[in-house]
Design an enzyme around this catalytic site. Structure first.
Site, short mmCIF file in Angstrom:
data_model
loop_
_atom_site.label_atom_id
_atom_site.label_comp_id
_atom_site.label_asym_id
_atom_site.label_seq_id
_atom_site.Cartn_x
_atom_site.Cartn_y
_atom_site.Cartn_z
N ARG A 82 -37.02 1.04 -19.34
CA ARG A 82 -36.16 0.68 -18.44
C ARG A 82 -35.27 1.58 -18.04
O ARG A 82 -35.16 1.77 -16.78
CB ARG A 82 -36.02 -0.79 -18.28
CG ARG A 82 -35.72 -1.43 -17.04
CD ARG A 82 -36.34 -1.76 -16.14
NE ARG A 82 -35.73 -2.32 -14.96
CZ ARG A 82 -36.17 -3.31 -14.20
NH1 ARG A 82 -37.40 -3.83 -14.69
NH2 ARG A 82 -35.64 -3.72 -13.13
N THR A 125 -30.84 -7.06 1.04
CA THR A 125 -31.10 -8.21 1.89
C THR A 125 -31.69 -9.32 1.05
O THR A 125 -32.97 -9.27 0.49
CB THR A 125 -31.92 -8.02 3.22
OG1 THR A 125 -32.30 -9.30 3.93
CG2 THR A 125 -33.20 -7.34 3.08
N HIS A 126 -31.03 -10.74 1.02
CA HIS A 126 -32.03 -11.76 0.30
C HIS A 126 -32.18 -12.92 1.35
O HIS A 126 -31.03 -13.28 2.22
CB HIS A 126 -30.68 -12.14 -0.59
CG HIS A 126 -31.30 -13.33 -1.42
ND1 HIS A 126 -32.17 -13.13 -2.30
CD2 HIS A 126 -30.75 -14.63 -1.74
CE1 HIS A 126 -32.42 -14.38 -2.97
NE2 HIS A 126 -31.53 -15.36 -2.54
N ASP A 158 -24.26 -5.35 -6.86
CA ASP A 158 -23.50 -5.29 -8.10
C ASP A 158 -24.63 -5.60 -9.46
O ASP A 158 -25.91 -5.61 -9.08
CB ASP A 158 -22.27 -6.01 -8.03
CG ASP A 158 -22.62 -7.39 -8.21
OD1 ASP A 158 -23.76 -7.92 -8.44
OD2 ASP A 158 -21.50 -8.33 -8.25
N ALA A 159 -24.01 -5.83 -10.69
CA ALA A 159 -24.81 -5.83 -11.47
C ALA A 159 -25.74 -7.35 -11.79
O ALA A 159 -26.44 -7.53 -12.50
CB ALA A 159 -24.16 -5.36 -13.01
N GLY A 160 -25.17 -8.04 -10.86
CA GLY A 160 -25.88 -9.40 -11.00
C GLY A 160 -26.99 -9.40 -10.30
O GLY A 160 -27.46 -8.84 -9.54
N ASP A 162 -28.24 -11.13 -6.81
CA ASP A 162 -27.74 -11.35 -5.73
C ASP A 162 -26.35 -11.99 -5.66
O ASP A 162 -26.15 -13.02 -4.91
CB ASP A 162 -28.63 -12.67 -5.23
CG ASP A 162 -30.17 -12.18 -5.09
OD1 ASP A 162 -30.46 -11.06 -4.83
OD2 ASP A 162 -31.13 -12.91 -5.23
C1 GRF Z 1 -37.39 -10.34 2.56
O1 GRF Z 1 -37.37 -11.41 2.95
C2 GRF Z 1 -36.44 -9.91 1.63
O2 GRF Z 1 -35.14 -10.35 1.81
C3 GRF Z 1 -37.22 -10.23 0.45
O3 GRF Z 1 -38.66 -10.16 0.58
C4 GRF Z 1 -38.60 -10.18 1.88
C5 GRF Z 1 -39.09 -8.60 2.25
O4 GRF Z 1 -40.01 -8.66 3.37
N1 GRF Z 1 -36.46 -9.75 -0.76
P1 GRF Z 1 -40.28 -7.28 4.00
O5 GRF Z 1 -41.46 -6.69 3.17
O6 GRF Z 1 -39.52 -6.54 4.67
O7 GRF Z 1 -41.44 -7.95 5.07
#
Ligand code: GRF
Length: 217
Positions: A82, A125-126, A158-160, A162
């Site tokens: 990895r 993005t989460h 960061d390393a965590g 989200d």
């Molecule tokens: C998004 O909701 C993102 O936050 C999550 O997976 C989704 C990706 O959507 N980790 P897309 O591939 O951009 O349509």
């Protein structure tokens, strides 16, 4: 782009030249598509130098190819460890000299080599309001918990899992009858706007990170 950070730093960009970014994807790529569409306007100030993925055959890569953006695929299973995959990812992304690296649905955690290189300028993005519901199933977990409001978070990785400094968040209501899919789609609509807005501002004007507080210039 300029930034000062307690976790990393970014170089200054040349005014008037679009700032190169690399976008990492693992799936459908609708967030990537929003960035592709925004980048078509020179005033947005961002050029997607490359799109990278950890797997073949995904719509995210096809979107990049249709837009004429260089792509690359680095599969974890093609590397002995990895750590070697992580190093290869860092090297490949570095070759595009990006001002910012964007995880747009990239389903792999960055390792030490990658964060050494891009810490402080790698955003993700989460689909939940961090620190709630971290991990792979933000929408599903929020729905199962029964919250009435969830949302999306853009953060500096960061390393965590989200856990990084939060750039911006948008609340999204949970409505009666929601399924994981319907909720996730509503979140993704908010996510795309947030991503486009923040990535543009971060690249054009810079940002600072001070004791976890991200400030967009
Ligand atoms: C998004 O909701 C993102 O936050 C999550 O997976 C989704 C990706 O959507 N980790 P897309 O591939 O951009 O349509």
């Amino acid at each position: 782009m300029t930034s000062a950070s307690d976790t990393g730093s970014a170089r200054a960009g040349t005014s008037g030249t679009p700032h190169p970014i690399v976008v990492l994807v693992s799936g459908t790529g609708t967030n990537l598509q929003a960035l592709i569409d925004a980048s078509a306007d020179p005033a947005y100030g961002v050029r997607i130098a490359a799109v990278g993925a950890d797997r073949d055959g995904i719509e995210g890569l096809a979107r990049a190819e249709r837009a004429g953006i260089p792509t690359f695929v680095l599969r974890v299973t093609d590397f002995p460890t990895r750590e070697e995959w992580d190093q290869a990812l860092a090297d490949r992304v570095s070759s595009y000299d990006p001002a910012l690296v964007v995880s747009a649905g990239f389903m792999k955690l960055a390792g030490e080599a990658f964060l050494d290189r891009f810490g402080g300028r790698y955003v993700n993005t989460h689909p939940a309001l961090c620190p709630s519901f971290p991990g792979m199933h933000g929408a599903r977990d929020a729905l199962a918990y029964g919250v009435k409001v969830t949302g999306c978070t853009l953060f500096v990785v960061d390393a965590g899992i989200d856990t990084g400094p939060i750039v911006a968040q948008v609340p999204v209501p949970v409505v009666d009858g929601d399924t994981e899919e319907s909720l996730h789609e509503r979140i993704k609509t908010a996510e795309r706007s947030l991503l486009v807005d923040c990535v543009g501002r971060m690249c054009r004007h810079g940002f600072t990170i001070t004791q976890r507080k991200v400030t967009l210039a």
